[in-house]
Design an enzyme around this catalytic site. Structure first.
Site, short mmCIF file in Angstrom:
data_model
loop_
_atom_site.label_atom_id
_atom_site.label_comp_id
_atom_site.label_asym_id
_atom_site.label_seq_id
_atom_site.Cartn_x
_atom_site.Cartn_y
_atom_site.Cartn_z
N HIS A 68 -34.01 -54.32 36.94
CA HIS A 68 -33.92 -53.68 37.62
C HIS A 68 -35.06 -52.41 37.40
CE1 HIS A 68 -30.75 -55.06 40.13
NE2 HIS A 68 -30.87 -55.81 39.65
N VAL A 117 -31.22 -48.73 34.77
CA VAL A 117 -32.31 -48.91 34.11
C VAL A 117 -32.39 -47.37 32.90
CG1 VAL A 117 -32.89 -49.23 36.82
CG2 VAL A 117 -31.92 -46.83 35.94
N SER A 143 -20.25 -54.92 39.27
CA SER A 143 -19.30 -55.49 41.22
C SER A 143 -20.25 -56.75 41.22
CB SER A 143 -19.57 -54.25 41.21
OG SER A 143 -20.78 -54.04 41.81
N GLY A 165 -19.49 -54.48 33.15
CA GLY A 165 -19.28 -53.37 34.52
C GLY A 165 -20.39 -53.21 35.05
N1 APR Z 1 -16.26 -49.60 32.54
C1 APR Z 1 -16.79 -51.28 32.71
N2 APR Z 1 -16.84 -50.90 34.23
C2 APR Z 1 -16.49 -50.20 34.58
C3 APR Z 1 -16.53 -48.67 34.31
C4 APR Z 1 -16.28 -48.59 32.98
N3 APR Z 1 -15.84 -47.25 32.47
N4 APR Z 1 -16.22 -48.48 35.68
C5 APR Z 1 -16.76 -48.83 36.54
N5 APR Z 1 -16.83 -49.71 36.25
C6 APR Z 1 -17.50 -51.23 36.46
C7 APR Z 1 -16.25 -51.15 38.24
O1 APR Z 1 -15.34 -51.96 38.36
C8 APR Z 1 -17.80 -52.66 38.87
O2 APR Z 1 -17.24 -53.58 39.44
O3 APR Z 1 -18.88 -50.78 37.16
C9 APR Z 1 -18.90 -51.55 38.04
C10 APR Z 1 -20.05 -51.11 38.86
O4 APR Z 1 -20.14 -51.02 39.96
P1 APR Z 1 -21.31 -51.06 40.85
O5 APR Z 1 -21.84 -50.11 41.30
O6 APR Z 1 -21.58 -51.74 41.44
O7 APR Z 1 -22.53 -51.59 39.12
P2 APR Z 1 -23.34 -52.50 39.26
O8 APR Z 1 -23.08 -53.89 39.30
O9 APR Z 1 -24.30 -52.28 38.30
O10 APR Z 1 -24.82 -52.41 40.91
C11 APR Z 1 -26.04 -53.13 40.74
O11 APR Z 1 -26.83 -52.24 42.68
O12 APR Z 1 -27.79 -50.61 43.32
C12 APR Z 1 -28.37 -51.31 42.75
O13 APR Z 1 -30.13 -51.80 40.88
C13 APR Z 1 -28.55 -51.40 41.20
O14 APR Z 1 -28.27 -52.15 39.03
C14 APR Z 1 -27.43 -51.43 40.28
C15 APR Z 1 -27.08 -52.66 41.24
#
Ligand code: APR
Length: 227
Positions: A104, A88, A172, A170
């Site tokens: 989102h 966001v 999960s 980036g």
């Molecule tokens: N570079 C690349 N990837 C990274 C880094 C980095 N510096 N640091 C962490 N990661 C990876 C982690 O290994 C993980 O796979 O980024 C991912 C973060 O995952 P989440 O914290 O689950 O974030 P995200 O996948 O964007 O969540 C999706 O969940 O809470 C909701 O709406 C919210 O948009 C969000 C959605």
């Protein structure tokens, strides 16, 4: 030009200083999702929800796009790049990416709580609770909360289905429907993943770059355009 479609998540902005959600120290370790990121939470305790997003907007003011964002924007010289982001923040746009679809919502925008199409740019970082939209209803964060529909999903599926190359960076892949986008790419479309941890992708032919976004994009750019 070949179409490079990108699905980005919170890890994309981690090196810019923004917290992810599910990593160690992630936002969902500190906040209960049901208290700050659902429509019920907004009904029950709008002050807490509003404070949560004001705090994230205030932090965003001190953040800059990182090398990962910048290299993705540079790839527009070689590809028709379409970014579909779960983030966001506005870091992709500030890095120069020209086609960014937010699944989102957007932190810097607010919207009418009675008309979801009445969206306003927020002046500064703070939404003062009680501010009204031109239709006289309470303004709310322009965020897709858990349990709410993802209005841009059909457009995202359409873009993914036309991908020549698909990059997951980036994220999960924990949250649907966003995570399901990887299954809409054409069967012959190569899939690249940039992440320090391998996300749950069961598909074959994935090129996994086990790096953070900045270093990972250096490697991916070399792979795709030779430099
Ligand atoms: N570079 C690349 N990837 C990274 C880094 C980095 N510096 N640091 C962490 N990661 C990876 C982690 O290994 C993980 O796979 O980024 C991912 C973060 O995952 P989440 O914290 O689950 O974030 P995200 O996948 O964007 O969540 C999706 O969940 O809470 C909701 O709406 C919210 O948009 C969000 C959605």
């Amino acid at each position: 030009m070949k179409k490079l479609v990108v699905l980005s998540g919170a890890g994309m902005s981690q090196e810019s200083g923004l917290r992810t959600f599910r990593d160690m120290g992630g936002l969902w370790e500190e906040y209960d999702v049901s208290e700050v990121a659902t429509p019920e939470a907004w009904e029950r305790n709008p002050e807490l929800v509003n404070r949560f997003y004001n705090e994230r907007r205030r932090q965003l003011q001190d953040c800059e796009p990182n090398q990962g964002h910048r290299l993705l924007a540079e790839l527009e010289h070689d590809f028709d790049v379409h970014i579909i982001t779960q983030n966001v923040d506005d870091l992709h746009e500030r890095a120069g990416s020209s086609k960014v679809l937010h699944l989102h919502g957007e932190l810097k925008k607010v919207r009418s709580s009675v008309d979801p199409n009445l969206i306003l740019e927020l002046d500064g970082w703070e939404l003062k609770l009680g501010q009204k939209c031109p239709k006289g209803s309470l303004l709310r964060p322009h965020i897709v909360w858990f349990g709410e529909a993802v209005p841009a999903m059909d457009q995202a599926i359409d873009i993914a289905s036309q991908a020549d190359l698909f990059l997951v960076i980036g994220t999960s892949l924990n949250v649907y429907p966003a995570a399901g986008l990887v299954h809409y790419t054409p069967s012959a479309c190569p899939l690249y993943v940039v992440d320090p941890e391998r996300p749950p992708i069961s598909m074959k032919g994935v090129t996994f770059i086990e790096e953070k976004a900045g270093a990972g994009m250096v490697k991916l750019k070399k792979l795709l355009v030779g430099q």
